[in-house]
Design an enzyme around this catalytic site. Structure first.
Site, PDB file in Angstrom:
ATOM      1  N   GLY A 357      22.200 -44.902  19.417  1.00  0.00           N
ATOM      2  CA  GLY A 357      22.035 -45.807  20.261  1.00  0.00           C
ATOM      3  C   GLY A 357      22.222 -45.878  21.247  1.00  0.00           C
ATOM      4  N   THR A 358      21.399 -46.939  21.656  1.00  0.00           N
ATOM      5  CA  THR A 358      20.892 -46.825  23.020  1.00  0.00           C
ATOM      6  C   THR A 358      20.631 -48.135  23.810  1.00  0.00           C
ATOM      7  OG1 THR A 358      19.779 -44.948  22.107  1.00  0.00           O
ATOM      8  CG2 THR A 358      18.673 -46.036  24.087  1.00  0.00           C
ATOM      9  N   VAL A 359      20.797 -48.261  25.134  1.00  0.00           N
ATOM     10  CA  VAL A 359      20.622 -49.411  25.855  1.00  0.00           C
ATOM     11  C   VAL A 359      19.314 -49.079  27.100  1.00  0.00           C
ATOM     12  CG1 VAL A 359      22.790 -50.613  25.507  1.00  0.00           C
ATOM     13  CG2 VAL A 359      22.626 -48.918  27.573  1.00  0.00           C
ATOM     14  N   MET A 439      14.410 -49.299  22.898  1.00  0.00           N
ATOM     15  CA  MET A 439      15.432 -48.432  22.452  1.00  0.00           C
ATOM     16  C   MET A 439      15.517 -48.420  20.943  1.00  0.00           C
ATOM     17  SD  MET A 439      18.351 -51.016  23.545  1.00  0.00           S
ATOM     18  CE  MET A 439      17.681 -52.341  24.487  1.00  0.00           C
TER      19      MET A 439
END
Length: 539
Positions: A357-359, A439
């Site tokens: 998880g990613t921004v 993302m």
């Protein structure tokens, strides 16, 4: 010149939000409060780099389900006519090894606990960007994040969804002492925050303040490093204070392919941006006259499979790769892979390139500076470990390592693993067009290819390019598609052997942001994701 070629009035997905247009500054990201933090910094006199740091730091507080202070980060920075790359991903602890992991009873690297924890690179990345390109101090750019952590903010709908999902994942570890601080910080009294409920984290505020006041030295060499080291020792982890002290982010030369008159740029391995470039290099040999055609989607999917086959075999820290990046991106190799795309769905294997998880957030200012920035724990909150008294959720990036000693990405102490997070950037000639990103784990290069083709091949504006229905190839011949994906296209793909699966889970398809700049007027065109709480803050 890089004047946008899309028609700003053409908008085929009218049920979604319209493109944002501004000329003084723009910040696009998945959380409105973080976007506003970046815009406040621009209005305060900061540049796009300062705004990116402020937004990234704020995201560790207002979207902790995807990233945190214990994350890694990558950035592409356009300033004064040049594109710069920053790799702020951390290596595996020096003490870890394949044999030591196997001695603990694992034949794979787990996602939770200390084994997948690598050195967090994000705080050092913020400092590196600030020192080289920023106008304001790190203390000033981290101020909005500190205020959100100290005073709290109301939970947004998508954030609440992810929070609940992650809480359920960690419930089996509720009685394990090493996970106690995760529950204390993110599920106090056994409850997670609901939509509209105020959440604050004094520990986050203290840690961000220490990073701001010491230039991140506290995190890598001081009191925070001591706390991380003690926590690791207590629970038999591999990460040590020495690992933290030895860490430095790396300035890198971005890699690119030419695609129909544009240059598409990515961070070089250990990031998986190479996968997107491999697919685009293959696809540019075909003519696509129509977006919503079976042949268009079939070739996209097949090219993506070929690119992933190569990426999963070869991508790791560049000095450990057994093939040359230039060889993988050569026209000769692209032609070899292109001829493998036939009339039916396939299950490709990695090729042999010629020897040789990613921004996510995007920012732009009126001086012409632009930043493509991405930051991630990898899997939700990460390892599930929160360093006591700090609010730091440690990432679990190491679970992408292989325990096969003969694999390019084999686990090794001090080595950086295959990284899923990738910022993208588009140029034309010697001019910047702008930053883009999608993302979402292994969806990211697939999202990059789809939005780039939507804009370049099919002249969709940034917002329409993001709103267009997406597909996601997870494995073999399976292809997941969104509910609004054209039924006649899905039927046609099934006739070619693709196993099409409609899914209501919109989070499968990534969350993206795009900013394009008109070089003649300085006007900025922004698109933000319909699949999240995203916002473009602009003025």
């Amino acid at each position: 010149m890089s004047k946008p070629t899309f028609d700003p009035h053409y908008y085929p997905y009218a049920s979604q939000r319209m493109m944002t247009v501004a000329n003084r500054g723009m910040v696009a990201t998945s959380q409105p409060l973080a976007a506003q933090a970046g815009l406040d910094i621009l209005k305060k006199g900061g540049n796009a780099i300062d705004a990116a740091i402020a937004t990234a730091a704020a995201l560790t507080v207002v979207e902790p389900t995807s990233n945190g202070i214990g994350s890694d980060a990558f950035a592409l920075v356009w300033t004064k006519g040049e594109l710069h790359g920053l790799n702020a991903s951390g290596p595996a602890p020096q003490a870890i090894s394949i044999d030591k992991v196997k001695e603990r009873g694992y034949d794979y690297i787990p996602k939770q606990g200390w084994i997948p924890v690598t050195v967090p690179g994000a705080p050092a990345g913020w400092l590196a960007l600030s020192e080289r390109f920023g106008k304001l101090s790190l203390k000033e750019t981290l101020e909005p994040a500190i205020n959100y952590a100290k005073n709290g903010y109301p939970i947004s709908p998508v954030l609440a969804y992810y929070w609940k999902k992650e809480y359920e994942k960690y419930l089996p570890y509720a009685d394990d002492e090493q996970f106690a601080d995760w529950f204390d910080v993110f599920a106090p009294n056994g409850k997670i925050p609901q939509v509209g409920e105020l959440w604050k984290s004094p520990d986050h505020a203290k840690t961000l303040t220490a990073i701001a006041e010491t230039g991140a030295k506290s995190f890598y060499k001081g009191e925070i490093a001591d706390k991380i080291d003690a926590f690791s020792k207590k629970h038999n982890g591999f990460l040590t204070k020495q690992d933290l002290e030895n860490y430095k982010p790396e300035w890198v030369s971005p890699i690119n392919v030419s695609y129909r008159g544009y240059d598409v740029w990515e961070i070089p391995p250990n990031g998986q941006g190479l996968v997107a470039l491999l697919a685009l290099n293959t696809l540019k040999g075909f003519d696509f006259s129509e977006k919503d055609a079976v042949a268009t989607y079939h070739k996209q999917i097949e090219a993506m499979k070929l690119a992933f086959a190569d990426g999963k075999k070869y991508i790791t820290e560049s000095k450990h790769m057994t093939v040359n990046i230039d060889a993988l991106l050569s026209e000769q190799y692209a032609e070899q892979r292109r001829i493998l795309i036939g009339d039916e769905a396939s299950i490709p294997e990695a090729g042999t390139p010629p020897k040789s998880g990613t921004v996510y957030l995007a920012t732009a200012d009126q001086e012409g500076n632009m930043v493509s920035f991405i930051q991630s724990n990898y899997d939700g909150f990460g390892s599930g470990l929160v360093v006591p008294g700090t609010g730091i959720a440690l990432q679990n990036r190491g679970c992408n390592f292989s325990l096969d000693p003969d694999h390019d990405n084999a686990l090794q102490g001090g080595k950086r693993t295959y990284h899923t997070i990738i910022p993208g950037f588009l140029t034309k000639g010697d001019q910047a067009v702008g930053p883009f990103g999608v993302m979402g784990g292994f969806m990211q290069p697939q999202g990059h290819v789809q939005v780039i083709m939507n804009m370049i091949d099919f002249q969709l504006n940034p917002q329409a390019a993001l709103d267009a229905p997406r597909w996601n190839w997870p494995e073999a011949k399976r292809v997941m598609v969104e509910p609004d994906f054209p039924k006649h296209i899905a039927d046609g793909l099934e006739r070619l052997g693709h196993q099409i699966e409609y899914t209501l889970d919109k989070y499968t398809f990534g969350r993206g942001q795009i900013i394009w700049r008109d070089p003649d007027t300085g006007v900025l065109y922004g698109g933000t994701e319909k699949r999240t709480d995203g916002l473009i803050a602009a003025y």
